[in-house]
Design a protein around this motif. Structure first.
Motif, mmCIF file in Angstrom:
data_model
loop_
_atom_site.group_PDB
_atom_site.id
_atom_site.type_symbol
_atom_site.label_atom_id
_atom_site.label_comp_id
_atom_site.label_asym_id
_atom_site.label_seq_id
_atom_site.Cartn_x
_atom_site.Cartn_y
_atom_site.Cartn_z
ATOM 1 N N LEU A 29 -2.271 7.869 1.862
ATOM 2 C CA LEU A 29 -2.412 6.721 2.761
ATOM 3 C C LEU A 29 -3.577 6.901 3.727
ATOM 4 C CD1 LEU A 29 1.337 5.958 3.499
ATOM 5 C CD2 LEU A 29 -0.241 4.593 2.119
ATOM 6 N N GLN A 30 -3.791 8.109 4.199
ATOM 7 C CA GLN A 30 -4.845 8.354 5.182
ATOM 8 C C GLN A 30 -6.242 8.202 4.592
ATOM 9 O OE1 GLN A 30 -4.308 8.618 8.546
ATOM 10 N NE2 GLN A 30 -2.293 8.049 7.791
ATOM 11 N N ILE A 31 -6.395 8.486 3.325
ATOM 12 C CA ILE A 31 -7.725 8.342 2.712
ATOM 13 C C ILE A 31 -7.978 6.917 2.245
ATOM 14 C CG2 ILE A 31 -7.904 10.767 2.056
ATOM 15 C CD1 ILE A 31 -7.192 9.935 -0.823
ATOM 16 N N GLN B 101 -5.711 1.807 6.816
ATOM 17 C CA GLN B 101 -6.080 1.906 8.234
ATOM 18 C C GLN B 101 -6.459 0.538 8.786
ATOM 19 O OE1 GLN B 101 -5.674 4.655 10.181
ATOM 20 N NE2 GLN B 101 -6.016 3.155 11.788
ATOM 21 N N ARG B 102 -7.199 -0.254 7.998
ATOM 22 C CA ARG B 102 -7.559 -1.616 8.444
ATOM 23 C C ARG B 102 -6.309 -2.467 8.635
ATOM 24 N NH1 ARG B 102 -11.818 -1.048 4.696
ATOM 25 N NH2 ARG B 102 -10.645 -2.219 3.141
ATOM 26 N N ALA B 103 -5.344 -2.307 7.742
ATOM 27 C CA ALA B 103 -4.105 -3.081 7.857
ATOM 28 C C ALA B 103 -3.351 -2.696 9.126
ATOM 29 C CB ALA B 103 -3.229 -2.872 6.626
ATOM 30 N N TYR B 104 -3.301 -1.418 9.426
ATOM 31 C CA TYR B 104 -2.626 -0.984 10.656
ATOM 32 C C TYR B 104 -3.379 -1.432 11.903
ATOM 33 C CZ TYR B 104 1.767 1.240 9.906
ATOM 34 O OH TYR B 104 3.108 1.446 9.658
ATOM 35 N N ASP B 105 -4.710 -1.425 11.823
ATOM 36 C CA ASP B 105 -5.507 -1.939 12.946
ATOM 37 C C ASP B 105 -5.231 -3.429 13.151
ATOM 38 O OD1 ASP B 105 -6.586 0.576 13.307
ATOM 39 O OD2 ASP B 105 -8.498 0.106 12.296
ATOM 40 N N LEU C 223 0.830 -1.211 0.000
ATOM 41 C CA LEU C 223 0.000 0.000 0.000
ATOM 42 C C LEU C 223 0.864 1.261 0.000
ATOM 43 C CD1 LEU C 223 -2.741 -1.112 2.551
ATOM 44 C CD2 LEU C 223 -3.003 -0.887 0.074
ATOM 45 N N GLU C 224 1.943 1.237 0.771
ATOM 46 C CA GLU C 224 2.847 2.391 0.797
ATOM 47 C C GLU C 224 3.554 2.557 -0.545
ATOM 48 O OE1 GLU C 224 5.210 1.484 4.247
ATOM 49 O OE2 GLU C 224 3.816 2.530 5.593
ATOM 50 N N LYS D 49 6.470 20.129 -5.584
ATOM 51 C CA LYS D 49 7.730 20.786 -5.902
ATOM 52 C C LYS D 49 8.914 20.337 -5.048
ATOM 53 C CE LYS D 49 5.697 25.026 -7.698
ATOM 54 N NZ LYS D 49 4.378 24.654 -8.023
ATOM 55 N N ASN D 50 8.659 19.793 -3.843
ATOM 56 C CA ASN D 50 9.789 19.405 -2.997
ATOM 57 C C ASN D 50 9.433 18.176 -2.155
ATOM 58 O OD1 ASN D 50 8.381 20.307 -0.637
ATOM 59 N ND2 ASN D 50 8.999 22.411 -1.119
ATOM 60 N N ASP D 51 10.416 17.703 -1.407
ATOM 61 C CA ASP D 51 10.225 16.487 -0.609
ATOM 62 C C ASP D 51 9.141 16.654 0.453
ATOM 63 O OD1 ASP D 51 12.024 14.961 -1.967
ATOM 64 O OD2 ASP D 51 13.684 15.302 -0.567
ATOM 65 N N ASN D 52 9.060 17.836 1.048
ATOM 66 C CA ASN D 52 8.032 18.054 2.065
ATOM 67 C C ASN D 52 6.631 17.913 1.471
ATOM 68 O OD1 ASN D 52 9.816 18.447 4.161
ATOM 69 N ND2 ASN D 52 9.946 20.663 3.830
ATOM 70 N N GLN D 53 6.424 18.466 0.291
ATOM 71 C CA GLN D 53 5.124 18.341 -0.376
ATOM 72 C C GLN D 53 4.843 16.875 -0.738
ATOM 73 O OE1 GLN D 53 5.283 21.043 -3.697
ATOM 74 N NE2 GLN D 53 4.588 22.798 -2.449
ATOM 75 N N ARG D 54 5.871 16.174 -1.203
ATOM 76 C CA ARG D 54 5.687 14.767 -1.571
ATOM 77 C C ARG D 54 5.360 13.911 -0.347
ATOM 78 N NH1 ARG D 54 8.967 16.434 -5.701
ATOM 79 N NH2 ARG D 54 10.953 16.359 -4.651
ATOM 80 N N ARG D 55 6.045 14.166 0.763
ATOM 81 C CA ARG D 55 5.761 13.413 2.003
ATOM 82 C C ARG D 55 4.340 13.695 2.495
ATOM 83 N NH1 ARG D 55 11.232 14.353 3.282
ATOM 84 N NH2 ARG D 55 10.729 16.238 4.447
ATOM 85 N N ALA D 56 3.948 14.967 2.431
ATOM 86 C CA ALA D 56 2.602 15.339 2.871
ATOM 87 C C ALA D 56 1.546 14.691 1.975
ATOM 88 C CB ALA D 56 2.437 16.855 2.871
ATOM 89 N N ARG D 57 1.779 14.684 0.684
ATOM 90 C CA ARG D 57 0.830 14.066 -0.253
ATOM 91 C C ARG D 57 0.779 12.553 -0.043
ATOM 92 N NH1 ARG D 57 -3.707 13.269 -2.362
ATOM 93 N NH2 ARG D 57 -3.720 12.572 -4.514
ATOM 94 N N ARG D 58 1.923 11.934 0.196
ATOM 95 C CA ARG D 58 1.977 10.486 0.465
ATOM 96 C C ARG D 58 1.154 10.169 1.712
ATOM 97 N NH1 ARG D 58 4.957 6.836 3.646
ATOM 98 N NH2 ARG D 58 5.500 4.902 2.579
#
Length: 124
Positions: free
Chosen positions: A64-66, A71-75, A36-37, A51-60
């Protein structure tokens, strides 16, 4: 429930097998999470607006959150981790009970031997 001495090896083996099965399930869930990741990373990799790594990490993180499957896998991983801890505690408890049962048996044998020696000294 106290087991007889002959029942402990089998019970310990079963408890150990239960721990191994939970370990296997944990590894399967971790592999699923990794897939999934990886999918989230692919989504992010093709978004040219980032444009940068921070934006890519936030988008990633957002991708994952949506994803309800993530979430079921982590549960499931959390539940299995708790099950494993309980199974390990059960296994350790059985091992400790078996050790105590062996010590009690040794003590009983020693007391019987002391009793026999005492009778021999007295001439019974």
């Amino acid at each position: 429930m106290k087991l007889s001495m002959s029942q402990y090896p089998s019970a310990i083996a079963q408890a150990s097998q239960a721990v191994n099965e939970i370990d296997h399930q944990i590894m399967e869930v971790r592999q699923h999470i990794a897939r999934l990741e990886g999918n989230a990373d692919m989504v992010v990799a093709f978004e040219t607006a980032l444009k940068n790594d921070n934006q890519r990490r936030a988008r990633r993180f957002e991708v994952l959150q949506i994803n309800p499957e993530y979430q079921r896998a982590y549960d499931a991983l959390n539940r299995l981790s708790t099950e494993k801890a309980n199974a390990m505690a059960r296994l350790e408890h059985l091992r400790n009970e078996f050790s105590v049962a062996k010590l009690e048996a040794q003590m009983q044998i020693a007391q019987q031997l002391v009793g026999l020696e005492s009778r021999e000294l007295v001439g019974l």
